[in-house]
Write a protein that holds these residues in place. Structure first.
Motif, PDB file in Angstrom:
ATOM      1  N   ASP A   1      -7.214   3.900  -7.430  1.00  0.00           N
ATOM      2  CA  ASP A   1      -6.687   3.634  -6.080  1.00  0.00           C
ATOM      3  C   ASP A   1      -7.453   2.475  -5.440  1.00  0.00           C
ATOM      4  O   ASP A   1      -6.860   1.537  -4.887  1.00  0.00           O
TER       5      ASP A   1
ATOM      6  N   THR B   1       0.814  -1.223   0.000  1.00  0.00           N
ATOM      7  CA  THR B   1       0.000   0.000   0.000  1.00  0.00           C
ATOM      8  C   THR B   1       0.846   1.270   0.000  1.00  0.00           C
ATOM      9  O   THR B   1       0.339   2.335  -0.333  1.00  0.00           O
ATOM     10  N   LYS B   2       2.128   1.152   0.346  1.00  0.00           N
ATOM     11  CA  LYS B   2       2.957   2.370   0.344  1.00  0.00           C
ATOM     12  C   LYS B   2       3.125   2.918  -1.083  1.00  0.00           C
ATOM     13  O   LYS B   2       3.523   4.069  -1.264  1.00  0.00           O
TER      14      LYS B   2
ATOM     15  N   LEU C   1       0.586   3.208  -3.224  1.00  0.00           N
ATOM     16  CA  LEU C   1      -0.684   3.756  -3.720  1.00  0.00           C
ATOM     17  C   LEU C   1      -0.535   5.229  -4.133  1.00  0.00           C
ATOM     18  O   LEU C   1      -1.144   5.672  -5.112  1.00  0.00           O
ATOM     19  N   GLY C   2       0.263   5.966  -3.398  1.00  0.00           N
ATOM     20  CA  GLY C   2       0.499   7.367  -3.753  1.00  0.00           C
ATOM     21  C   GLY C   2       1.156   7.492  -5.118  1.00  0.00           C
ATOM     22  O   GLY C   2       0.831   8.387  -5.907  1.00  0.00           O
ATOM     23  N   PHE C   3       2.046   6.582  -5.414  1.00  0.00           N
ATOM     24  CA  PHE C   3       2.725   6.553  -6.700  1.00  0.00           C
ATOM     25  C   PHE C   3       1.720   6.259  -7.823  1.00  0.00           C
ATOM     26  O   PHE C   3       1.743   6.890  -8.887  1.00  0.00           O
TER      27      PHE C   3
ATOM     28  N   ARG D   1      -1.486   6.912  -7.705  1.00  0.00           N
ATOM     29  CA  ARG D   1      -2.357   8.097  -7.844  1.00  0.00           C
ATOM     30  C   ARG D   1      -1.655   9.197  -8.636  1.00  0.00           C
ATOM     31  O   ARG D   1      -2.265   9.844  -9.485  1.00  0.00           O
ATOM     32  N   GLU D   2      -0.381   9.394  -8.357  1.00  0.00           N
ATOM     33  CA  GLU D   2       0.364  10.428  -9.093  1.00  0.00           C
ATOM     34  C   GLU D   2       0.457  10.086 -10.579  1.00  0.00           C
ATOM     35  O   GLU D   2       0.309  10.949 -11.443  1.00  0.00           O
TER      36      GLU D   2
END
Lengths: 148, 115
Positions: free
Chosen positions: A46, A14-15, A17-19, A21-22
């Protein structure tokens, strides 16, 4: 397809997920999609990837998730591939949100959001090979099915 | 990428103000859940959650509040959401949560909802 096309591969953590989204945001901004749709489509992607991370790879087995975005003037397509176990969103019913609150149920809303936001959600499962989830958003609305 | 931060502050009338910043998703929701559960364990059920600096929320994040509001209300409390950003409000609207959670524009307005 054409105008916009790129992909990323992440491991099932899950770390990242930001990548994801970007990456999705960057693809949306390069496409003709309305900026009003950006937050929602990022959310749908996401939710899809988070769901795979949670369900597809049992016993915290490490695996990869491939996220590919393609867009032309008509549609924005996200294809998400993994090689974990099957989890078919077709079998998941739309939630009763008041029932969720009453039952203090924290999960089970991601697939509902994915379906609510995207015009098409297609899932293909080939055991032991690959799962493929295709999310489609039509630009300017879903085309009408031609009448016979 | 903005990190995820939670700050809590005790207010009068056994209300706790929680400021949430960054991205509340499947990676960070457990931290939010722990904060709320710790407050419940300490007997605090009146929560004002400031969402003005929360950039993003997914269903995993919203699920923390969905799972907690019932416990708060059963104990003479509530979870009041304050100033969600348009992106965050959109997710609450999509999930049909805007009719379930009380919203406030400021701390005074939120505190009145516990009166």
């Amino acid at each position: 397809m054409g105008e916009v096309h790129d992909r990323i591969v992440i491991t099932n953590d899950t770390k990242f997920l930001g990548f994801v989204r970007e990456f999705t945001s960057r693809m949306i901004r390069q496409s003709s999609l309305s900026r009003e749709d950006e937050n929602k489509i990022i959310l749908a992607v996401d939710e899809a990837v988070a769901n795979i991370i949670e369900h597809a790879y049992e016993n915290q087995r490490e695996g990869t998730i491939d996220v590919e975005c393609q867009a032309d003037a008509q549609k924005f397509v996200v294809t998400i591939r993994d090689s974990g176990q099957q989890f078919a969103p077709e079998g998941v019913e739309a939630p009763n949100i008041e029932g969720h609150v009453k039952a203090k149920k924290k999960k089970g809303l991601g697939i509902y959001l994915m379906r609510l936001i995207m015009d098409e959600v297609r899932y293909t499962f080939r055991e032991g090979i690959q799962n493929e989830l295709v999310l489609v958003k039509y630009i300017g609305g879903k085309p009408k099915t031609p009448q016979a | 990428m903005a990190e995820f931060h939670i700050q809590t502050k005790k207010l009068n009338n056994n209300i706790v103000f929680i400021a949430v910043q960054g991205f509340l998703d499947a990676h960070t929701f457990e931290e939010m859940e722990k904060t709320i559960n710790d407050l419940f364990d300490g007997g605090t059920y009146r929560l004002v959650v400031d969402l003005s600096k929360l950039d993003y929320i997914s269903s995993a994040g919203a699920g923390v509040f969905i799972g907690a509001i019932g416990t708060a209300q059963e104990n003479d409390g509530n979870i009041v959401l304050m100033k969600p950003s348009p992106n965050v409000k959109e997710v609450f609207d999509l999930l049909g949560l805007s009719q379930i959670f009380p919203f406030a524009n400021d701390v005074d307005g939120a505190a009145k909802l516990f009166a």
